[in-house]
Design a protein around this motif. Structure first.
Motif, PDB file in Angstrom:
ATOM      1  N   GLU A 214      32.159  36.734  63.066  1.00 28.70           N
ATOM      2  CA  GLU A 214      31.900  35.125  62.442  1.00 28.70           C
ATOM      3  C   GLU A 214      31.337  35.582  60.717  1.00 28.70           C
ATOM      4  OE1 GLU A 214      29.947  33.187  65.004  1.00 28.70           O
ATOM      5  OE2 GLU A 214      31.732  32.543  66.203  1.00 28.70           O
ATOM      6  N   THR A 215      30.453  36.998  60.961  1.00 30.34           N
ATOM      7  CA  THR A 215      30.007  37.518  59.992  1.00 30.34           C
ATOM      8  C   THR A 215      30.984  38.325  59.005  1.00 30.34           C
ATOM      9  OG1 THR A 215      27.988  38.054  61.013  1.00 30.34           O
ATOM     10  CG2 THR A 215      27.920  39.394  58.979  1.00 30.34           C
ATOM     11  N   VAL A 216      31.596  39.084  59.531  1.00 29.56           N
ATOM     12  CA  VAL A 216      32.161  40.045  58.541  1.00 29.56           C
ATOM     13  C   VAL A 216      33.796  39.115  57.829  1.00 29.56           C
ATOM     14  CG1 VAL A 216      34.015  41.762  58.327  1.00 29.56           C
ATOM     15  CG2 VAL A 216      32.082  42.093  59.164  1.00 29.56           C
ATOM     16  N   TYR A 217      34.269  38.315  58.633  1.00 24.63           N
ATOM     17  CA  TYR A 217      35.343  37.942  57.852  1.00 24.63           C
ATOM     18  C   TYR A 217      35.030  36.698  56.142  1.00 24.63           C
ATOM     19  CZ  TYR A 217      38.969  39.329  60.533  1.00 24.63           C
ATOM     20  OH  TYR A 217      39.955  39.625  61.353  1.00 24.63           O
ATOM     21  N   PRO A 218      33.723  35.799  56.416  1.00 24.32           N
ATOM     22  CA  PRO A 218      33.252  35.520  55.391  1.00 24.32           C
ATOM     23  C   PRO A 218      32.854  36.189  54.246  1.00 24.32           C
ATOM     24  CG  PRO A 218      32.032  34.765  56.965  1.00 24.32           C
ATOM     25  CD  PRO A 218      32.559  35.627  57.717  1.00 24.32           C
ATOM     26  N   MET A 219      32.600  36.961  54.501  1.00 26.59           N
ATOM     27  CA  MET A 219      30.852  37.781  53.435  1.00 26.59           C
ATOM     28  C   MET A 219      32.461  38.484  52.512  1.00 26.59           C
ATOM     29  SD  MET A 219      28.859  41.311  54.532  1.00 26.59           S
ATOM     30  CE  MET A 219      27.290  40.346  55.114  1.00 26.59           C
ATOM     31  N   VAL A 220      33.468  39.195  53.769  1.00 24.71           N
ATOM     32  CA  VAL A 220      34.680  39.893  52.975  1.00 24.71           C
ATOM     33  C   VAL A 220      35.489  38.496  51.843  1.00 24.71           C
ATOM     34  CG1 VAL A 220      36.961  41.677  53.002  1.00 24.71           C
ATOM     35  CG2 VAL A 220      34.997  42.022  54.268  1.00 24.71           C
ATOM     36  N   GLN A 221      35.354  37.397  52.378  1.00 23.81           N
ATOM     37  CA  GLN A 221      35.988  36.665  51.965  1.00 23.81           C
ATOM     38  C   GLN A 221      35.137  36.330  50.174  1.00 23.81           C
ATOM     39  OE1 GLN A 221      36.202  32.771  52.586  1.00 23.81           O
ATOM     40  NE2 GLN A 221      38.438  32.583  52.778  1.00 23.81           N
ATOM     41  N   ASP A 222      34.083  36.535  50.669  1.00 20.34           N
ATOM     42  CA  ASP A 222      33.803  36.045  49.298  1.00 20.34           C
ATOM     43  C   ASP A 222      33.437  37.066  48.502  1.00 20.34           C
ATOM     44  OD1 ASP A 222      32.457  33.328  50.365  1.00 20.34           O
ATOM     45  OD2 ASP A 222      31.174  34.977  51.078  1.00 20.34           O
ATOM     46  N   SER A 223      33.513  38.760  48.931  1.00 20.20           N
ATOM     47  CA  SER A 223      33.791  39.967  47.991  1.00 20.20           C
ATOM     48  C   SER A 223      34.717  39.738  47.557  1.00 20.20           C
ATOM     49  CB  SER A 223      33.544  41.298  48.833  1.00 20.20           C
ATOM     50  OG  SER A 223      32.464  41.282  49.082  1.00 20.20           O
ATOM     51  N   ILE A 224      35.927  39.407  47.804  1.00 24.35           N
ATOM     52  CA  ILE A 224      36.781  39.886  47.350  1.00 24.35           C
ATOM     53  C   ILE A 224      37.045  38.212  46.081  1.00 24.35           C
ATOM     54  CG2 ILE A 224      39.491  38.968  47.860  1.00 24.35           C
ATOM     55  CD1 ILE A 224      38.984  40.246  50.135  1.00 24.35           C
ATOM     56  N   ARG A 225      36.402  37.544  46.545  1.00 27.03           N
ATOM     57  CA  ARG A 225      37.039  35.808  45.345  1.00 27.03           C
ATOM     58  C   ARG A 225      35.768  36.157  44.389  1.00 27.03           C
ATOM     59  NH1 ARG A 225      36.781  30.790  49.291  1.00 27.03           N
ATOM     60  NH2 ARG A 225      38.668  30.723  49.590  1.00 27.03           N
ATOM     61  N   ASP A 226      34.784  36.748  44.050  1.00 24.16           N
ATOM     62  CA  ASP A 226      33.928  37.479  43.354  1.00 24.16           C
ATOM     63  C   ASP A 226      34.455  38.868  42.697  1.00 24.16           C
ATOM     64  OD1 ASP A 226      32.406  35.662  43.838  1.00 24.16           O
ATOM     65  OD2 ASP A 226      30.782  37.171  45.394  1.00 24.16           O
ATOM     66  N   GLY A 227      35.572  38.908  43.125  1.00 25.33           N
ATOM     67  CA  GLY A 227      35.890  40.936  42.280  1.00 25.33           C
ATOM     68  C   GLY A 227      35.560  42.014  42.369  1.00 25.33           C
ATOM     69  N   ILE A 228      35.024  42.073  43.558  1.00 29.64           N
ATOM     70  CA  ILE A 228      34.486  43.563  43.568  1.00 29.64           C
ATOM     71  C   ILE A 228      35.504  44.691  44.617  1.00 29.64           C
ATOM     72  CG2 ILE A 228      32.327  44.754  44.892  1.00 29.64           C
ATOM     73  CD1 ILE A 228      30.890  41.495  44.666  1.00 29.64           C
ATOM     74  N   TYR A 229      35.326  45.175  43.546  1.00 21.77           N
ATOM     75  CA  TYR A 229      36.851  45.983  44.187  1.00 21.77           C
ATOM     76  C   TYR A 229      35.842  48.067  43.868  1.00 21.77           C
ATOM     77  CZ  TYR A 229      39.396  42.278  43.828  1.00 21.77           C
ATOM     78  OH  TYR A 229      39.906  40.553  43.614  1.00 21.77           O
ATOM     79  N   PRO A 230      35.085  48.424  44.573  1.00 22.34           N
ATOM     80  CA  PRO A 230      34.149  49.302  43.678  1.00 22.34           C
ATOM     81  C   PRO A 230      35.393  50.531  45.486  1.00 22.34           C
ATOM     82  CG  PRO A 230      33.162  48.642  45.399  1.00 22.34           C
ATOM     83  CD  PRO A 230      33.648  48.076  45.086  1.00 22.34           C
ATOM     84  N   PRO A 231      35.623  51.232  44.828  1.00 32.82           N
ATOM     85  CA  PRO A 231      36.437  53.107  45.052  1.00 32.82           C
ATOM     86  C   PRO A 231      35.569  53.268  45.990  1.00 32.82           C
ATOM     87  CG  PRO A 231      35.814  53.931  42.770  1.00 32.82           C
ATOM     88  CD  PRO A 231      35.385  52.361  42.678  1.00 32.82           C
ATOM     89  N   HIS A 232      35.417  53.818  47.301  1.00 33.09           N
ATOM     90  CA  HIS A 232      34.702  54.139  48.034  1.00 33.09           C
ATOM     91  C   HIS A 232      34.996  55.657  48.013  1.00 33.09           C
ATOM     92  CE1 HIS A 232      33.023  53.895  52.334  1.00 33.09           C
ATOM     93  NE2 HIS A 232      32.258  54.530  51.634  1.00 33.09           N
ATOM     94  N   ARG A 233      34.835  56.617  47.345  1.00 32.69           N
ATOM     95  CA  ARG A 233      34.654  57.810  46.929  1.00 32.69           C
ATOM     96  C   ARG A 233      33.634  58.388  48.232  1.00 32.69           C
ATOM     97  NH1 ARG A 233      36.785  58.624  41.478  1.00 32.69           N
ATOM     98  NH2 ARG A 233      38.874  57.439  41.354  1.00 32.69           N
ATOM     99  N   SER A 234      33.098  58.443  48.729  1.00 29.32           N
ATOM    100  CA  SER A 234      32.180  58.993  49.473  1.00 29.32           C
ATOM    101  C   SER A 234      33.043  59.111  50.474  1.00 29.32           C
ATOM    102  CB  SER A 234      30.763  58.766  49.575  1.00 29.32           C
ATOM    103  OG  SER A 234      30.926  57.448  49.972  1.00 29.32           O
ATOM    104  N   SER A 235      34.325  58.630  50.674  1.00 29.58           N
ATOM    105  CA  SER A 235      34.249  57.819  52.109  1.00 29.58           C
ATOM    106  C   SER A 235      35.213  59.528  52.635  1.00 29.58           C
ATOM    107  CB  SER A 235      35.533  56.887  52.400  1.00 29.58           C
ATOM    108  OG  SER A 235      36.136  57.127  53.724  1.00 29.58           O
ATOM    109  N   PRO A 236      35.139  60.150  54.211  1.00 31.39           N
ATOM    110  CA  PRO A 236      36.055  61.210  54.285  1.00 31.39           C
ATOM    111  C   PRO A 236      37.479  60.998  54.200  1.00 31.39           C
ATOM    112  CG  PRO A 236      35.239  60.628  56.057  1.00 31.39           C
ATOM    113  CD  PRO A 236      34.453  59.424  55.231  1.00 31.39           C
TER     114      PRO A 236
END
Length: 259
Positions: A214-236
């Motif tokens: 219930e925390t993650v879904y609306p948080m990700v939804q808001d980030s998508i609507r705000d156009g936040i799409y940074p690459p995660h270059r530190s991910s393995p």
């Protein structure tokens, strides 16, 4: 439709896999779901697809007959599905089609012989939908058994050490939006190790697991609507080997994706 309108529409998240993709790498979500680029499947993904299809065929048959298919019958289904899925895949340099096919046959045979009898299906590859914290969510449950337990299947290159966070969120999601689900889940992992093993792990969806979803879904939804799409270059997982969007990522964001 403007990009803003598309973001608004796509912000209504459609599956836990979308959330998982965004949490792994927002840029990957951007290329796949907003730009609409198709990432070619690797041999491992093609194997997993054929494996799931073979098990689904078995459990659909079990719904009407009450018994599992013979291992040889399920193996034949796998072979047919492997031809279809591998035709659409782009194998990596370290992948061999014949070796993958042999591995897949071993995975299917082991699961049918050792674990299929413990599954009494009520629904197979069941489409489900609902809302979590106001966000529309849908997905496909591998199996809902007669006790209301969600069962999910996966293949892995090594023995799992617990249930990963992304799978935990997926199981929580399915338990929350599946009618008749009782909140208990089981993740059946078949390992692609020298000795094939079936590892069954239970997962209970309680108040804390629900709160996370219930925390993650609306948080990700808001980030998508705000156009936040940074690459995660530190991910393995950020590498030219594991991501089919590395060329687009370098062109769009600059820098260099590791080998």
């Amino acid at each position: 439709m403007t990009e803003c309108a598309v973001r608004e529409e796509l912000g209504e998240l459609r599956s836990p896999s979308q959330v998982g993709t965004y949490l792994t790498c927002p840029a990957k979500w951007y290329f796949r779901y907003l730009v609409g680029l198709t990432e070619p499947a690797t041999g491992a993904l093609a194997l997993g697809k054929a494996f799931h299809a073979a098990l689904a065929t078995n459990f659909r048959r079990k719904l009407t007959t009450g018994r599992d298919m013979e291992p040889a019958e399920v193996q034949e289904v796998f072979e047919q599905e492997w031809v279809l899925s591998s035709d659409e895949a782009e194998l990596r340099e370290d992948e061999d089609a014949s070796e993958l096919a042999t591995t897949g046959e071993a995975l299917v045979n082991t699961y049918i012989r050792e674990a299929a009898s413990s599954v009494q299906p009520r629904g197979v590859e069941q489409p489900v939908s609902g809302r979590i914290a106001g966000v529309k969510v849908r997905g496909i449950v591998d199996v809902l058994d007669t006790n209301g337990r969600v069962i999910d299947f996966k293949t892995a290159s090594k023995r799992p050490n617990g249930i990963a966070a992304d799978h935990g969120l997926q199981l929580s999601t399915y338990a929350m939006i599946t009618p008749s689900a009782n909140g208990t889940c089981r993740l059946d992992t078949v390992t692609k190790t020298k000795i094939v093993q079936v590892i069954q792990q239970t997962y209970a969806v309680g108040p804390e697991e629900r709160r996370l979803a219930e925390t993650v879904y609306p948080m990700v939804q808001d980030s998508i609507r705000d156009g936040i799409y940074p690459p995660h270059r530190s991910s393995p997982l950020c590498s030219r080997k594991h991501c089919g969007y590395w060329r687009e990522c370098e062109r769009e964001f600059g820098g260099r994706v590791p080998e």
